[in-house]
Motif scaffolding. Structure first.
Motif, PDB file in Angstrom:
ATOM      1  N   ARG A  44      43.210  76.691  57.921  1.00 33.15           N
ATOM      2  CA  ARG A  44      44.289  76.924  56.965  1.00 33.15           C
ATOM      3  C   ARG A  44      45.249  75.733  56.945  1.00 33.15           C
ATOM      4  O   ARG A  44      45.576  75.169  57.988  1.00 33.15           O
ATOM      5  CB  ARG A  44      45.046  78.194  57.354  1.00 33.15           C
ATOM      6  N   VAL A  45      45.720  75.389  55.755  1.00 31.50           N
ATOM      7  CA  VAL A  45      46.733  74.362  55.586  1.00 31.50           C
ATOM      8  C   VAL A  45      47.878  74.942  54.765  1.00 31.50           C
ATOM      9  O   VAL A  45      47.659  75.684  53.811  1.00 31.50           O
ATOM     10  CB  VAL A  45      46.160  73.092  54.907  1.00 31.50           C
ATOM     11  N   VAL A  46      49.103  74.627  55.155  1.00 30.22           N
ATOM     12  CA  VAL A  46      50.300  75.036  54.419  1.00 30.22           C
ATOM     13  C   VAL A  46      50.791  73.833  53.613  1.00 30.22           C
ATOM     14  O   VAL A  46      50.972  72.753  54.173  1.00 30.22           O
ATOM     15  CB  VAL A  46      51.411  75.517  55.366  1.00 30.22           C
ATOM     16  N   ILE A  47      50.997  74.030  52.310  1.00 28.71           N
ATOM     17  CA  ILE A  47      51.451  72.939  51.447  1.00 28.71           C
ATOM     18  C   ILE A  47      52.786  73.305  50.798  1.00 28.71           C
ATOM     19  O   ILE A  47      52.905  74.346  50.151  1.00 28.71           O
ATOM     20  CB  ILE A  47      50.427  72.620  50.335  1.00 28.71           C
ATOM     21  N   GLY A  48      53.784  72.453  50.999  1.00 29.24           N
ATOM     22  CA  GLY A  48      55.077  72.590  50.334  1.00 29.24           C
ATOM     23  C   GLY A  48      55.376  71.341  49.539  1.00 29.24           C
ATOM     24  O   GLY A  48      54.667  70.334  49.625  1.00 29.24           O
ATOM     25  N   LYS A  49      56.439  71.370  48.767  1.00 30.38           N
ATOM     26  CA  LYS A  49      56.794  70.213  47.941  1.00 30.38           C
ATOM     27  C   LYS A  49      58.286  70.245  47.634  1.00 30.38           C
ATOM     28  O   LYS A  49      58.961  71.258  47.864  1.00 30.38           O
ATOM     29  CB  LYS A  49      56.000  70.229  46.632  1.00 30.38           C
ATOM     30  N   ASP A  50      58.797  69.114  47.125  1.00 32.66           N
ATOM     31  CA  ASP A  50      60.149  69.128  46.609  1.00 32.66           C
ATOM     32  C   ASP A  50      60.081  69.375  45.100  1.00 32.66           C
ATOM     33  O   ASP A  50      59.114  69.968  44.622  1.00 32.66           O
ATOM     34  CB  ASP A  50      60.923  67.856  46.999  1.00 32.66           C
ATOM     35  N   THR A  51      61.068  68.941  44.352  1.00 33.42           N
ATOM     36  CA  THR A  51      61.183  69.363  42.952  1.00 33.42           C
ATOM     37  C   THR A  51      60.778  68.287  41.948  1.00 33.42           C
ATOM     38  O   THR A  51      61.091  68.393  40.759  1.00 33.42           O
ATOM     39  CB  THR A  51      62.632  69.788  42.670  1.00 33.42           C
ATOM     40  N   ARG A  52      60.086  67.256  42.373  1.00 42.10           N
ATOM     41  CA  ARG A  52      59.678  66.181  41.466  1.00 42.10           C
ATOM     42  C   ARG A  52      58.666  66.672  40.438  1.00 42.10           C
ATOM     43  O   ARG A  52      57.811  67.512  40.729  1.00 42.10           O
ATOM     44  CB  ARG A  52      59.047  65.027  42.255  1.00 42.10           C
ATOM     45  N   LEU A  53      58.745  66.096  39.260  1.00 40.79           N
ATOM     46  CA  LEU A  53      57.808  66.441  38.194  1.00 40.79           C
ATOM     47  C   LEU A  53      56.358  66.253  38.644  1.00 40.79           C
ATOM     48  O   LEU A  53      55.485  67.065  38.327  1.00 40.79           O
ATOM     49  CB  LEU A  53      58.097  65.570  36.968  1.00 40.79           C
ATOM     50  N   SER A  54      56.100  65.186  39.388  1.00 36.95           N
ATOM     51  CA  SER A  54      54.730  64.891  39.811  1.00 36.95           C
ATOM     52  C   SER A  54      54.243  65.798  40.932  1.00 36.95           C
ATOM     53  O   SER A  54      53.069  65.734  41.305  1.00 36.95           O
ATOM     54  CB  SER A  54      54.630  63.433  40.273  1.00 36.95           C
TER      55      SER A  54
END
Length: 446
Positions: A44-54
């Protein structure tokens, strides 16, 4: 083998230009997935992100890469970098991924990887993943392709962890706080945590549109925060960066408080309460000489590392320290997390405000920094610091400052910049030295 993709803080660059393309992101997912497929169980991998369009593009590419090699994916959406590290560990994941370019403008993006222990990957892990990027992907059989799902409770789990960073008896009732979330990853969780602890919260930088992350807001541009603190007569202002692993504070008089002063406060507070380990703190070569002198007066040590929170962390783990950070605002508090966490550090500061009853303008200025000047020189190609003329000017400056100050010159690990920093007791001398070196670098770089 040297690294082609990984820099001092993961992989970073201009979106849709190598290496920050969807194609490379998918290959990174395949290579990292291959490296962490260990044992006979569902990985399992957990993926998060910030708010950039890309972020949408990069997230989908990474999901495709990980699932194609047989790894399941948990998507948590916009979340701070430290939250991804925390969730990867608490969910027993094999890997955590944060899609963010931190304090950079929205056109840039990046990929940060965390191991199952929640810590950033070692050089050895990164080199192994790079070697796999040069080979054909090992695709899973059709029946073994991974699944992807969204995890809706991620924010709640992280907010709970944030509140646990303060002793149970400490509440923030009566504290008026202005928080600037840089239109970034913490735009929901940081204000919620402060409010749940009782603070009166005024928000700015909480309306992300994909393009306004770090745009005239956040820890790299605190003018709006300073104005808001003064206008609202707030007790303190909190500025986070795009992925919320960095903190800059504004006191009740609107003055900026950098990472050195924050580390001085947390370090001495923890020492007084018997919480500090290692008999001191870890900071980088960029931290002010005034911090070192102040800690020495408190019978505490300052251990210096190379620039970059990963190097701070290496020294902390090696020497048994639990407080470390950077002048730029990265705060690593190992009792509460495995990587820099601006919101956790902010809570430590606010807790001290409540416990001591002192105003931030008194509490957060524990030492007088010596004159220090940092200037950046942008270049387009080559290695200016290897030029003989630049080396000669630097050697002259080091001799001039010997015994009265310090000189730190380095190439940025995330941008095409040469950073020139000098400090010493004579401000005019410091300014002259920095300008002379910058002029030489600019001449060579042009």
């Amino acid at each position: 083998m040297t690294k082609e993709f990984f820099g001092t803080d993961g992989i970073r660059g201009l979106t849709n230009k190598h290496p920050m393309t969807a194609e490379v992101a998918m290959k990174v997912g395949q290579a990292a997935g291959r490296h962490f497929l260990r044992g006979d169980y569902r990985h399992r991998v957990v993926i998060g992100k910030d708010t950039r369009l890309s972020g949408y593009m990069m997230e989908n590419a990474l999901v495709a890469g990980f699932t194609s090699v047989g790894m399941d994916v948990v998507q948590v959406g916009p979340m701070p970098t430290p939250a991804v590290a925390l969730l990867a560990r608490s969910m027993r994941a094999d890997l955590g991924v944060m899609i963010s370019a931190s304090h950079n403008p929205y056109q840039d993006n990046g990929i940060k990887l965390f191991g199952p222990d929640g810590f950033k990957l070692s050089d050895e892990d990164e080199l192994k993943i790079e070697s796999y990027l040069q080979e054909p992907a090992r695709l899973a059989k059709a029946e073994d392709i991974g699944r992807a799902r969204r995890f809706e409770d991620a924010r709640g789990r992280y907010i709970h962890a944030l509140k646990m960073a303060l002793p149970e008896h400490v509440r923030l009732d009566g504290l008026k706080v202005v928080v600037d979330c840089a239109n970034g990853a913490a735009y929901q969780v940081a204000p919620s945590a402060f409010w749940e602890l009782g603070a009166e919260v005024i928000t700015i930088g909480v309306d992300p549109n994909g393009r306004n992350i770090n745009d005239q807001c956040g820890s790299t541009d605190v003018a709006a925060l300073q104005a808001s603190v003064v206008e609202n007569q707030a007790h303190i202002g909190i500025a986070l960066d795009g992925d919320a692993d960095r903190l800059i504070v504004v006191d009740d008089k609107g003055r900026i408080v950098d990472g050195d002063q924050i580390m001085a406060l947390i370090g001495t507070s923890w020492s007084r309460n018997g919480l500090l380990t290692g008999d001191g703190i870890v900071a980088t070569v960029m931290s002010n000489l005034g911090l070192e002198r102040y800690l020495s007066s408190q019978h505490l040590n300052l251990v210096r590392s190379k620039v970059g929170d990963r190097y701070v962390l290496e020294e902390m783990r090696k020497g048994g320290f639990n407080v470390g950070g950077e002048q730029s605002g990265h705060m690593i508090l190992l009792d509460h997390g495995t990587t820099g966490d601006g919101t956790v550090a902010a809570l430590q500061v606010m807790g001290e405000l409540v416990e001591t009853g002192k105003p931030a303008s008194e509490l957060l200025h524990l030492f007088d920094p010596v004159p220090q000047l940092l200037k950046n020189v942008r270049y387009s190609d080559g290695k200016p610091l290897e030029d003989a003329k630049v080396k000669s000017v630097i050697a002259e400056a080091e001799k001039e400052l010997e015994g009265t100050g310090r000189l730190v010159i380095r190439a940025s690990g995330t941008e095409p910049l040469i950073r020139v920093m000098a400090e010493g007791d004579n401000a005019d001398q410091v300014s002259t030295v920095v300008d002379r070196i910058c002029a030489c670098v600019e001449e060579v770089a042009s």
